[in-house]
Design a protein around this motif. Structure first.
Motif, PDB file in Angstrom:
ATOM      1  N   VAL A  62      -3.296   6.116   0.889  1.00 28.07           N
ATOM      2  CA  VAL A  62      -3.844   4.876   0.509  1.00 28.07           C
ATOM      3  C   VAL A  62      -2.797   3.997   0.235  1.00 28.07           C
ATOM      4  O   VAL A  62      -1.883   4.138  -0.758  1.00 28.07           O
ATOM      5  CB  VAL A  62      -4.981   5.116  -0.544  1.00 28.07           C
ATOM      6  N   ILE A  63      -2.664   2.878   0.845  1.00 29.16           N
ATOM      7  CA  ILE A  63      -1.830   1.739   0.379  1.00 29.16           C
ATOM      8  C   ILE A  63      -2.613   0.290   0.155  1.00 29.16           C
ATOM      9  O   ILE A  63      -3.584   0.274   0.748  1.00 29.16           O
ATOM     10  CB  ILE A  63      -0.832   1.353   1.707  1.00 29.16           C
ATOM     11  N   CYS A  64      -2.157  -0.139  -0.912  1.00 24.31           N
ATOM     12  CA  CYS A  64      -2.740  -1.528  -1.479  1.00 24.31           C
ATOM     13  C   CYS A  64      -1.959  -2.401  -1.510  1.00 24.31           C
ATOM     14  O   CYS A  64      -0.805  -2.470  -2.193  1.00 24.31           O
ATOM     15  CB  CYS A  64      -3.379  -1.249  -2.894  1.00 24.31           C
ATOM     16  N   ILE A  65      -2.172  -3.663  -0.910  1.00 23.95           N
ATOM     17  CA  ILE A  65      -1.357  -4.740  -0.789  1.00 23.95           C
ATOM     18  C   ILE A  65      -1.901  -6.113  -1.508  1.00 23.95           C
ATOM     19  O   ILE A  65      -2.904  -6.326  -0.822  1.00 23.95           O
ATOM     20  CB  ILE A  65      -0.678  -4.858   0.637  1.00 23.95           C
ATOM     21  N   VAL A  66      -1.172  -6.431  -2.414  1.00 23.98           N
ATOM     22  CA  VAL A  66      -1.918  -7.817  -3.080  1.00 23.98           C
ATOM     23  C   VAL A  66      -1.134  -8.988  -2.121  1.00 23.98           C
ATOM     24  O   VAL A  66       0.134  -9.108  -2.063  1.00 23.98           O
ATOM     25  CB  VAL A  66      -1.412  -7.952  -4.463  1.00 23.98           C
ATOM     26  N   ILE A  67      -2.089  -9.712  -1.220  1.00 24.31           N
ATOM     27  CA  ILE A  67      -1.677 -10.619  -0.458  1.00 24.31           C
ATOM     28  C   ILE A  67      -1.653 -12.066  -1.013  1.00 24.31           C
ATOM     29  O   ILE A  67      -1.208 -12.998  -0.655  1.00 24.31           O
ATOM     30  CB  ILE A  67      -2.049 -10.661   1.015  1.00 24.31           C
ATOM     31  N   GLY A  68      -2.371 -11.929  -2.168  1.00 29.93           N
ATOM     32  CA  GLY A  68      -2.818 -13.540  -2.607  1.00 29.93           C
ATOM     33  C   GLY A  68      -3.034 -13.392  -4.389  1.00 29.93           C
ATOM     34  O   GLY A  68      -2.047 -13.084  -5.162  1.00 29.93           O
ATOM     35  N   GLU A  69      -4.159 -13.295  -4.689  1.00 33.37           N
ATOM     36  CA  GLU A  69      -4.643 -13.069  -6.057  1.00 33.37           C
ATOM     37  C   GLU A  69      -4.920 -11.807  -6.485  1.00 33.37           C
ATOM     38  O   GLU A  69      -5.923 -11.221  -5.561  1.00 33.37           O
ATOM     39  CB  GLU A  69      -5.828 -14.201  -6.239  1.00 33.37           C
ATOM     40  N   GLY A  70      -4.551 -11.217  -7.328  1.00 35.82           N
ATOM     41  CA  GLY A  70      -4.907 -10.093  -7.765  1.00 35.82           C
ATOM     42  C   GLY A  70      -5.501 -10.081  -9.403  1.00 35.82           C
ATOM     43  O   GLY A  70      -5.026  -9.884 -10.066  1.00 35.82           O
ATOM     44  N   ALA A  71      -6.948 -10.340  -9.127  1.00 37.22           N
ATOM     45  CA  ALA A  71      -7.376 -10.703 -10.796  1.00 37.22           C
ATOM     46  C   ALA A  71      -8.284  -9.399 -10.984  1.00 37.22           C
ATOM     47  O   ALA A  71      -9.444  -9.121 -10.786  1.00 37.22           O
ATOM     48  CB  ALA A  71      -8.449 -11.835 -10.554  1.00 37.22           C
ATOM     49  N   ILE A  89       3.101   4.764   5.896  1.00 33.14           N
ATOM     50  CA  ILE A  89       1.837   5.858   6.530  1.00 33.14           C
ATOM     51  C   ILE A  89       2.881   6.900   6.735  1.00 33.14           C
ATOM     52  O   ILE A  89       2.514   8.005   6.552  1.00 33.14           O
ATOM     53  CB  ILE A  89       1.187   5.123   7.535  1.00 33.14           C
ATOM     54  N   THR A  90       3.779   6.759   7.674  1.00 29.68           N
ATOM     55  CA  THR A  90       4.477   7.793   8.203  1.00 29.68           C
ATOM     56  C   THR A  90       5.239   8.659   7.087  1.00 29.68           C
ATOM     57  O   THR A  90       5.058   9.791   6.895  1.00 29.68           O
ATOM     58  CB  THR A  90       5.778   7.175   9.030  1.00 29.68           C
ATOM     59  N   GLU A  91       5.722   7.880   6.003  1.00 32.73           N
ATOM     60  CA  GLU A  91       6.262   8.535   4.830  1.00 32.73           C
ATOM     61  C   GLU A  91       5.298   9.429   4.085  1.00 32.73           C
ATOM     62  O   GLU A  91       5.406  10.489   4.065  1.00 32.73           O
ATOM     63  CB  GLU A  91       7.017   7.812   3.718  1.00 32.73           C
ATOM     64  N   LEU A  92       4.024   8.769   3.694  1.00 26.92           N
ATOM     65  CA  LEU A  92       2.947   9.425   2.872  1.00 26.92           C
ATOM     66  C   LEU A  92       2.525  10.448   3.812  1.00 26.92           C
ATOM     67  O   LEU A  92       1.963  11.434   3.065  1.00 26.92           O
ATOM     68  CB  LEU A  92       1.993   8.400   2.628  1.00 26.92           C
ATOM     69  N   GLU A  93       2.474  10.347   5.080  1.00 27.70           N
ATOM     70  CA  GLU A  93       1.744  11.466   5.655  1.00 27.70           C
ATOM     71  C   GLU A  93       2.682  13.093   5.808  1.00 27.70           C
ATOM     72  O   GLU A  93       1.964  13.916   6.069  1.00 27.70           O
ATOM     73  CB  GLU A  93       1.287  11.158   7.233  1.00 27.70           C
ATOM     74  N   LYS A  94       3.680  12.561   5.234  1.00 23.18           N
ATOM     75  CA  LYS A  94       4.576  13.763   5.338  1.00 23.18           C
ATOM     76  C   LYS A  94       4.107  14.733   4.019  1.00 23.18           C
ATOM     77  O   LYS A  94       4.517  15.977   4.180  1.00 23.18           O
ATOM     78  CB  LYS A  94       5.973  13.562   5.291  1.00 23.18           C
TER      79      LYS A  94
END
Lengths: 317, 281
Positions: free
Chosen positions: A192-201, A291-296
């Motif tokens: 699971v990757i979470c990316i804040v692209i604007g507001e993270g309230a 994703i490649t890193e995490l799948e290892k």
């Protein structure tokens, strides 16, 4: 028509000068290449100067910049048009403030989920300003479970001024919906990757914000409350938002410094809102690599690492 | 012609001879205004005899009600808050903490105790609203995480008694992440098949509701407690009209399907013990 924030005004002026100079070159057939080049250099320098000295409040303003791309724009670019949106929480309705579905990332299927803001007045209302109701969080969870079932990685894209504080939201258990997502996301067997692209309230962001990697784009914010609300509660006035923005340590660099997020994704020098295509490419490359890193890593180890990471957060004596 | 005649004018007692009514001798119910002696009020577990209004109480009172003979062992009693952000609004965060510690005699907004409830092992993390509104910060997150570890170690059931306005703003990002931290630990508890009872009392709102308070194997509440995600004032501003009667009370939350049952304080111990037995036997 681009929008410029007050501190972006010098950029606007230079861009206008460049356009004018080019126009003169065209109409008078005088070679203006040299002048344009000089102005361009000046613009680059100015942009660098402005964007490397941003205050926390200016970053908050940038995170809400009307020209900044929203979730669907990222997903469509990253999945090269293969994104297939899936709707509904299978219980109450389809929340337009939360979107999700599979898309191909260079041929590999990925579950994308995120809050969606509207691009104009009508769409902003349609998207409820990116403030999801409980059914939005439940749809997100349904899609995460779907991804888990078919062993596909999950990317969540966070951009919300908060979970919706409405009457029906309370009736349908906004608190429970967010809580359930946090709990379940901790234990998902897929990366699971979470990316804040604007507001993270606050809880509204955390409701899709538990992952192996939680990262923020450079000009975004993530905290327990918006600077405006913090100002109104702690200072009992709306006028201390700049101060609150500083006190909350909510910028990407601060949050990384406190180890509350894993990484900061650098934006193009003039910000995601002025170089959208570059931003999409940077984000795509980051997701692919991660994703490649995490799948290892084996799923149970990944889950333990995820829980441990959050357990280390906090300062006490 | 009056019945009595005042023969000296004014109050004649000198200040030094004046007798104060001792503090805490009487209690007046804020709901129905009935006056009780403090001793009677304690006997009814701080519940009004007449209108059954549940006065807010602290961790020590809950521990006394729940644990057999009021006997329990406290852990992590001296954990206190750091000030990772050097936070300052109208007051310094460190000063706020110091003032709260002085006025309440507590170290932070939660205490962890373990002992027996009707002979059954139970670890309880109980919040104190008197300490910065029972707010969730690093200390609370850490104490709950350790409380869960203790429950796993003792193979005991785990209970959180929530009484909180939500996240502690002065710890900003740190306080937000405590929601994830405690939820993550609850997953570990679940793997050990140990029951988690979430007991919501007046008030339970914000980040506490949006994390561990709603994640119990059973969620239970005291009568008429305020329970919600957004506070009533915020909801009212959002919808632009008055809130319906009974909105965000325990009864409302039960009716909408987010609580298993509501329990009167006088029945609390008996009911919890039965629930524990139903999980165990």
């Amino acid at each position: 028509m681009s929008t410029y924030l007050d501190f972006e005004e010098p950029i606007k002026e230079l861009e206008e000068q460049i356009a004018q100079t080019k126009q003169i070159g065209l109409t008078t057939e005088v070679d203006m290449t040299e002048q344009v080049k000089k102005l361009q250099e000046k613009l680059d320098l100015k942009t660098k100067e402005i964007f490397s000295n941003l205050t926390p409040w200016q970053r908050v303003q940038l995170s809400r910049h009307p020209d900044r791309p929203y979730t669907l724009a990222y997903i469509n670019a990253i999945s090269d048009g293969t994104f297939q949106e899936l709707h509904g929480d299978r219980s109450v309705k389809d929340d337009k403030a939360m979107i999700g579905g599979f898309g191909l990332l260079d041929g590999k299927s990925v579950m994308f989920i995120g809050q969606q803001k509207g691009i104009n007045t009508k769409m902003r209302q349609y998207r409820n300003f990116g403030m999801a109701n409980p059914e939005g969080y439940r749809k997100a969870l349904r899609l995460m479970k779907l991804a888990e079932k078919f062993d596909k990685p999950i990317v969540t894209i966070i951009d919300t001024p908060g979970a919706f504080p409405g009457l029906e939201a309370e009736e349908r258990g906004q608190g429970e919906a967010i809580a359930r997502n946090i709990y379940e996301m901790m234990r998902l067997k897929v990366p699971v990757i979470c990316i804040v692209i604007g507001e993270g309230a606050s809880g509204g962001a955390l409701g899709i914000g538990v992952g192996d990697k939680v990262v923020m784009l450079e000009n975004t914010w993530y905290s327990v409350i918006s600077p405006e609300s913090c100002s109104s509660i702690l200072w009992r006035s709306w006028d201390f938002k700049e101060k609150a923005a500083e006190a909350l340590k909510l910028t990407s660099t601060d949050m990384k410094g406190l180890n509350l997020v894993d990484e900061v994704i650098q934006e193009p020098i003039n910000g995601a809102h002025r170089s959208q295509e570059d931003m999409f490419e940077i984000t795509k490359q980051y997701i692919k690599k991660t994703i490649t890193e995490l799948e290892k890593i084996k799923p149970d180890i990944r889950i333990n690492d995820r829980i441990d990471k959050f357990c280390k957060m906090g300062v006490w004596k | 012609m009056s019945w009595f005649k005042r023969n000296k004018e004014g109050i004649t007692t000198t200040t030094s001879e004046k007798k104060e009514t001792p503090e805490g001798l009487w209690h007046k119910c804020p709901n129905c205004k009935t006056v009780f002696t403090q001793a009677d009020f304690i006997k009814t577990n701080y519940v009004c005899d007449r209108c059954s209004y549940h006065e807010r109480i602290g961790s020590e009172e809950y521990f006394q009600i729940l644990f057999d003979k009021g006997d329990y062992t406290e852990i992590d009693a001296n954990l206190t808050s750091g000030d990772p952000l050097n936070f300052e609004d109208t007051k310094k965060y460190t000063d706020r903490i110091a003032a709260s510690q002085k006025s309440t005699g507590l170290k932070d907004a939660v205490r962890t105790g373990y002992g027996k409830v009707d002979g059954l092992d139970l670890v309880i993390c109980c919040m104190d609203f008197a300490f910065v509104g029972g707010s969730l910060g690093s200390v609370m997150g850490e104490k709950m995480a350790r409380g869960i570890d203790k429950a796993i170690e003792l193979k005991a059931a785990f209970m959180i008694i929530s009484k909180s306005g939500g996240a502690r703003m002065m710890e900003a990002g740190y306080s937000l992440m405590q929601m994830a931290k405690v939820s993550g630990k609850l997953g570990q508890l679940s793997e050990h098949k140990l029951p988690y009872i979430s007991f919501l009392t007046d008030p339970t709102t914000g980040g506490v509701t949006a994390s561990f308070a709603m994640l119990g194997d059973i969620n239970i509440a005291e009568p008429k407690a305020l329970i919600g995600f957004a506070g009533p004032r915020v909801v009212k501003e959002t919808i632009g009209r008055d809130l319906p009667e009974g909105f965000q009370t325990s009864e409302f939350v039960l009716e909408h399907g987010f609580l298993d049952y509501i329990v009167e304080r006088s029945e609390l111990k008996k009911t919890i013990a039965l629930s524990l037995r139903l999980f165990k036997n």
